[in-house]
Write an enzyme that holds these catalytic residues in place. Sequence first.
Site, short mmCIF file in Angstrom:
data_model
loop_
_atom_site.label_atom_id
_atom_site.label_comp_id
_atom_site.label_asym_id
_atom_site.label_seq_id
_atom_site.Cartn_x
_atom_site.Cartn_y
_atom_site.Cartn_z
N HIS A 51 25.41 36.35 51.30
CA HIS A 51 26.49 37.07 51.98
C HIS A 51 26.87 38.37 51.28
CE1 HIS A 51 29.00 37.25 55.33
NE2 HIS A 51 30.01 36.49 54.96
N ARG A 52 26.31 38.63 50.11
CA ARG A 52 26.57 39.91 49.45
C ARG A 52 25.94 41.06 50.24
NH1 ARG A 52 24.10 39.51 43.69
NH2 ARG A 52 22.42 38.65 44.96
#
Length: 447
Positions: free
Chosen positions: A419-420
């Site tokens: 999700h970065r």
Amino acid sequence: MSKFELKLPQMGESVAEATLTTWLKEVGDTIEMDEAVFEIATDKVDSEVPSEVEGVLVEKLFNVDDIVQVGQTVAIIEISGEAETSNETESNTPAVEEKAEETPEVAAIESSIAVAKETVATSQDFSDSDKFYSPLVKNIAKEEGITIAELDAIKGTGKEGRVTKTDILNYVENRTVPSTNGSAEAPKSAPAPQTQPVKTPAPKAAPVVASAGDEVVPLSRMGKLIAQHMTASVATSAHVQSFIEVDVTNLVNWRNKNKNAFLKREGEKLTFTPIFMEAVAFAIKKFPLINISFDGESVIKKKNINLGMAAALPDGNLIVPVIKNADQLNLVGMAKVVNDLADRARNNALKPDDIQGGTYTVTNVGTFGSVFGTPIINQPQVAILALGAIRKVPSVIETPEGDFIGIRSKMFLSHSYDHRVVNGALGGMFIKAVAEYLEAWDVNREI
């Protein structure tokens, strides 16, 4: 006679080091070209390292169980005079010039040998410590100016409390914060290990608590490396999952209709795996930002689509051979590559090149009956897809005449992504593209 440096070759994009497990040759032994000299183990694969030249082993720079960095010199091989004579014969330059050229060449080799010895010798700088530190940890400590006392104060999360790369990097990160107030504050950086006591009870609890009659089974070398790799991945990536159910009734019927003819014609089994790989390659071309790596600061967009295929080993461990340029293969070619890699994985016959360069990974948890799973990302990739078991289930079927209940073949796709760099929209659209490709399978497709 000249000397040749046998270095640890590149074992994969995410592999920076390996453990030397066995010396197959001793000092004084004659070595043929392409003959294995030593064995190494990484979290990906156990492998033999062959010699690129013919000669005599004159020096071993590492011992069994030492950690070797990729590119480091592991052994010195003295090349026979015949090889030099043949080189001189083939050369078009005068003998005098060749000798002049050999001098800096030999000097460079001797210099790099000295550097290699120096690297090994640096381990003696930590001889005052009762703890074991890997060459990588020692190098980081040296570069960051960390003293033995500081290093000993770090609480390790590795086996037997061993300090890992993650441990020392976390310490360095916390250590630099108070240093802005002056060098006098440096000793106060020791509180950094205060973040570690939370971790210490976990690794100590398992080995200590063993009741009478319990069997303690040590992890294999590969098992330990896989455990470290998985832990590092969870610590590195912000894992998020998306799930989608797929109706693969048409696909199942098509395969059942064609698998026997395919086996007779191609001599290969037609499994579901190459079909799924084809669908994934299609979706990656549609959403190329899934096919990336992230180093913490920059996104690296991969040119090739190289699909990792998790395969079970006889000892229960998993390995991930890679299908190179998967988007360029037709279904027949994909089936042949998948079967070949899976067969060689089961027989421990994979080569280092077979597990290098993966850009996206697929794992089939359905093989063991799991409906879906939450797989851990294979670093330095940013996503991984888990294929659930195909089941016959009652389902609502919509028709122009109305809805009715029918029996359909369905499965779940589980998509874990970092999700970065991969947001929910991209992660969801990607898995939806895979699902749509499978649901729209042409039952009349020829193969």
